[in-house]
Design a protein around this motif. Structure first.
Motif, PDB file in Angstrom:
ATOM      1  N   ALA A  21      64.819  94.523 143.955  1.00 33.31           N
ATOM      2  CA  ALA A  21      65.557  95.472 144.559  1.00 33.31           C
ATOM      3  C   ALA A  21      66.641  95.845 143.358  1.00 33.31           C
ATOM      4  O   ALA A  21      67.268  96.861 143.613  1.00 33.31           O
ATOM      5  CB  ALA A  21      65.847  95.417 145.938  1.00 33.31           C
ATOM      6  N   GLY A  22      66.963  94.700 142.581  1.00 27.61           N
ATOM      7  CA  GLY A  22      68.046  94.678 141.773  1.00 27.61           C
ATOM      8  C   GLY A  22      69.427  94.335 142.401  1.00 27.61           C
ATOM      9  O   GLY A  22      70.465  95.014 141.733  1.00 27.61           O
ATOM     10  N   ILE A  32      71.378  92.896 154.301  1.00 32.94           N
ATOM     11  CA  ILE A  32      70.707  92.186 155.590  1.00 32.94           C
ATOM     12  C   ILE A  32      71.335  91.555 156.578  1.00 32.94           C
ATOM     13  O   ILE A  32      70.938  91.034 157.474  1.00 32.94           O
ATOM     14  CB  ILE A  32      69.726  91.465 154.732  1.00 32.94           C
ATOM     15  CG1 ILE A  32      70.199  90.162 154.306  1.00 32.94           C
ATOM     16  CG2 ILE A  32      68.599  92.035 153.887  1.00 32.94           C
ATOM     17  CD1 ILE A  32      69.226  88.915 153.908  1.00 32.94           C
ATOM     18  N   GLY A  33      72.744  91.381 156.724  1.00 32.32           N
ATOM     19  CA  GLY A  33      73.703  91.067 157.481  1.00 32.32           C
ATOM     20  C   GLY A  33      73.711  89.487 157.661  1.00 32.32           C
ATOM     21  O   GLY A  33      73.694  89.103 158.723  1.00 32.32           O
ATOM     22  N   VAL A  34      73.747  88.857 156.505  1.00 33.43           N
ATOM     23  CA  VAL A  34      73.684  87.394 156.885  1.00 33.43           C
ATOM     24  C   VAL A  34      74.995  86.969 155.623  1.00 33.43           C
ATOM     25  O   VAL A  34      75.379  87.659 154.750  1.00 33.43           O
ATOM     26  CB  VAL A  34      72.513  86.579 156.088  1.00 33.43           C
ATOM     27  CG1 VAL A  34      71.384  86.885 157.334  1.00 33.43           C
ATOM     28  CG2 VAL A  34      72.089  86.760 154.825  1.00 33.43           C
ATOM     29  N   ALA A  59      61.991  95.937 157.024  1.00 27.32           N
ATOM     30  CA  ALA A  59      62.456  97.514 156.960  1.00 27.32           C
ATOM     31  C   ALA A  59      63.067  98.081 156.073  1.00 27.32           C
ATOM     32  O   ALA A  59      62.929  99.097 155.537  1.00 27.32           O
ATOM     33  CB  ALA A  59      63.271  97.604 158.166  1.00 27.32           C
ATOM     34  N   LEU A  60      64.316  97.420 155.505  1.00 24.83           N
ATOM     35  CA  LEU A  60      65.004  97.805 154.417  1.00 24.83           C
ATOM     36  C   LEU A  60      64.115  97.875 152.898  1.00 24.83           C
ATOM     37  O   LEU A  60      64.463  98.720 151.962  1.00 24.83           O
ATOM     38  CB  LEU A  60      66.276  97.310 154.286  1.00 24.83           C
ATOM     39  CG  LEU A  60      67.227  97.410 155.587  1.00 24.83           C
ATOM     40  CD1 LEU A  60      68.267  96.514 155.532  1.00 24.83           C
ATOM     41  CD2 LEU A  60      67.647  98.946 155.665  1.00 24.83           C
ATOM     42  N   PHE A  61      63.262  96.926 152.796  1.00 25.53           N
ATOM     43  CA  PHE A  61      62.697  96.865 151.503  1.00 25.53           C
ATOM     44  C   PHE A  61      61.171  96.876 151.462  1.00 25.53           C
ATOM     45  O   PHE A  61      60.407  96.328 150.828  1.00 25.53           O
ATOM     46  CB  PHE A  61      62.895  95.598 150.765  1.00 25.53           C
ATOM     47  CG  PHE A  61      64.653  95.383 150.669  1.00 25.53           C
ATOM     48  CD1 PHE A  61      65.113  95.897 149.549  1.00 25.53           C
ATOM     49  CD2 PHE A  61      65.455  94.567 151.709  1.00 25.53           C
ATOM     50  CE1 PHE A  61      66.786  95.665 149.204  1.00 25.53           C
ATOM     51  CE2 PHE A  61      66.780  94.656 151.576  1.00 25.53           C
ATOM     52  CZ  PHE A  61      67.372  94.931 150.368  1.00 25.53           C
ATOM     53  N   ARG A  62      60.786  97.799 152.552  1.00 23.39           N
ATOM     54  CA  ARG A  62      59.330  97.861 152.645  1.00 23.39           C
ATOM     55  C   ARG A  62      58.635  98.422 151.620  1.00 23.39           C
ATOM     56  O   ARG A  62      57.352  98.447 151.297  1.00 23.39           O
ATOM     57  CB  ARG A  62      59.095  98.498 153.976  1.00 23.39           C
ATOM     58  CG  ARG A  62      59.612 100.127 154.013  1.00 23.39           C
ATOM     59  CD  ARG A  62      59.251 100.702 155.298  1.00 23.39           C
ATOM     60  NE  ARG A  62      60.049 102.054 155.335  1.00 23.39           N
ATOM     61  CZ  ARG A  62      61.191 102.097 155.758  1.00 23.39           C
ATOM     62  NH1 ARG A  62      62.218 101.120 156.034  1.00 23.39           N
ATOM     63  NH2 ARG A  62      61.775 103.199 155.733  1.00 23.39           N
ATOM     64  N   ASN A  73      50.484  98.277 153.027  1.00 25.15           N
ATOM     65  CA  ASN A  73      51.520  99.489 152.783  1.00 25.15           C
ATOM     66  C   ASN A  73      52.117  99.717 154.395  1.00 25.15           C
ATOM     67  O   ASN A  73      52.730 100.512 154.434  1.00 25.15           O
ATOM     68  CB  ASN A  73      50.765 100.812 152.376  1.00 25.15           C
ATOM     69  CG  ASN A  73      49.450 101.014 153.489  1.00 25.15           C
ATOM     70  OD1 ASN A  73      48.992 100.259 154.050  1.00 25.15           O
ATOM     71  ND2 ASN A  73      49.459 102.416 153.591  1.00 25.15           N
ATOM     72  N   GLU A  74      51.985  98.674 155.203  1.00 29.45           N
ATOM     73  CA  GLU A  74      52.500  98.977 156.664  1.00 29.45           C
ATOM     74  C   GLU A  74      53.025  97.869 157.025  1.00 29.45           C
ATOM     75  O   GLU A  74      52.804  97.071 158.165  1.00 29.45           O
ATOM     76  CB  GLU A  74      51.290  99.491 157.696  1.00 29.45           C
ATOM     77  CG  GLU A  74      50.315 100.308 157.166  1.00 29.45           C
ATOM     78  CD  GLU A  74      51.006 102.004 157.442  1.00 29.45           C
ATOM     79  OE1 GLU A  74      52.223 101.936 157.922  1.00 29.45           O
ATOM     80  OE2 GLU A  74      50.625 102.884 157.041  1.00 29.45           O
ATOM     81  N   PRO A  75      54.121  97.259 156.440  1.00 28.52           N
ATOM     82  CA  PRO A  75      54.952  96.089 156.916  1.00 28.52           C
ATOM     83  C   PRO A  75      55.533  96.022 158.354  1.00 28.52           C
ATOM     84  O   PRO A  75      55.587  95.089 159.007  1.00 28.52           O
ATOM     85  CB  PRO A  75      55.913  96.167 155.953  1.00 28.52           C
ATOM     86  CG  PRO A  75      56.267  97.268 155.075  1.00 28.52           C
ATOM     87  CD  PRO A  75      54.805  97.785 155.267  1.00 28.52           C
ATOM     88  N   LEU A  76      55.923  97.474 158.557  1.00 26.06           N
ATOM     89  CA  LEU A  76      56.573  97.506 159.906  1.00 26.06           C
ATOM     90  C   LEU A  76      55.367  97.544 161.244  1.00 26.06           C
ATOM     91  O   LEU A  76      55.452  97.090 162.188  1.00 26.06           O
ATOM     92  CB  LEU A  76      57.381  98.805 159.954  1.00 26.06           C
ATOM     93  CG  LEU A  76      58.518  98.794 159.049  1.00 26.06           C
ATOM     94  CD1 LEU A  76      59.193 100.178 159.356  1.00 26.06           C
ATOM     95  CD2 LEU A  76      59.389  97.587 159.190  1.00 26.06           C
TER      96      LEU A  76
END
Length: 151
Positions: A21-22, A32-34, A59-62, A73-76
Motif C-alpha cells: 500500500a506504500g 488501522i487504529g493501533v 476492509a481498508l486494503f481489500r 476477490n471477496e475478503p469481506l
C-alpha cells in the motif's frame, strides 16, 4: 477457515500489506487504529492482531494483491461468513464468481460455488446476488437443495 486462521494469516502478512500500500509504519498504524509499537510487534511476529484490527485491515486494503491472495476477490464476504457463522438471505451483489470461484452446481437459476482460496461456499441467485454463505459444505448443499426443489 476459522477466525484464528484469519487472524494468523493477516498478522503474518501485515508488513507485506503495508509495503504494498506504500505506507510507513506510522501512517499504517494510524489508518488501522493501533499504536506504532503494536504494529511493529505484529510485523515482527511477536503479537497477533486482534479481530477488529484484522477486519479493519481487510476492509481498508481489500484491493491489495496480498489480501486478494489470502481471500480471493471477496475478503469481506469471508470475514462476514466467519463472524456471523454463515449468512442466509442477506442479498449482496457479486460479480458472479468468474475469478476465485469454482462452480459446484447450477440449477433453476441458482449457483452453488466454492472459493478456491478460502474454501467457503456461497449460493448466488439468477442476478448474481449472494443469498447464502458458509464454510459448512453439508449445510451449503442442503440449503442449495432447499432453494432448487419445487414445493
Amino acid at each position: 477457515m476459522t477466525r484464528d486462521e484469519i487472524i494468523r494469516s493477516v498478522s503474518e502478512k501485515l508488513r507485506l500489506i503495508r509495503t504494498e500500500a506504500g505506507y510507513t509504519q506510522d501512517k499504517m498504524a494510524d489508518i488501522i487504529g493501533v499504536s506504532k509499537k503494536t504494529l511493529v510487534q505484529i510485523e515482527k511476529g511477536r503479537l497477533l492482531a486482534n479481530w477488529s484490527t484484522v477486519v479493519s485491515i481487510c476492509a481498508l486494503f481489500r484491493e491489495t494483491e496480498t489480501v486478494q491472495f489470502l481471500f480471493g476477490n471477496e475478503p469481506l464476504e469471508v470475514l462476514e461468513t466467519v463472524a456471523r457463522e454463515g449468512i442466509d438471505v442477506r442479498k449482496t451483489k457479486t460479480l458472479g464468481g468468474r475469478i476465485w470461484w469454482r462452480v459446484i452446481q447450477r440449477k433453476k437459476g441458482f449457483i452453488l460455488q466454492q472459493n478456491v482460496l478460502s474454501k467457503h461456499y456461497r449460493i448466488l441467485d439468477e442476478r448474481n446476488y449472494r443469498i447464502f454463505s458458509s464454510f459448512d459444505e453439508k449445510l451449503s448443499k442442503h440449503r442449495f437443495k432447499e432453494l432448487t426443489t419445487e414445493v
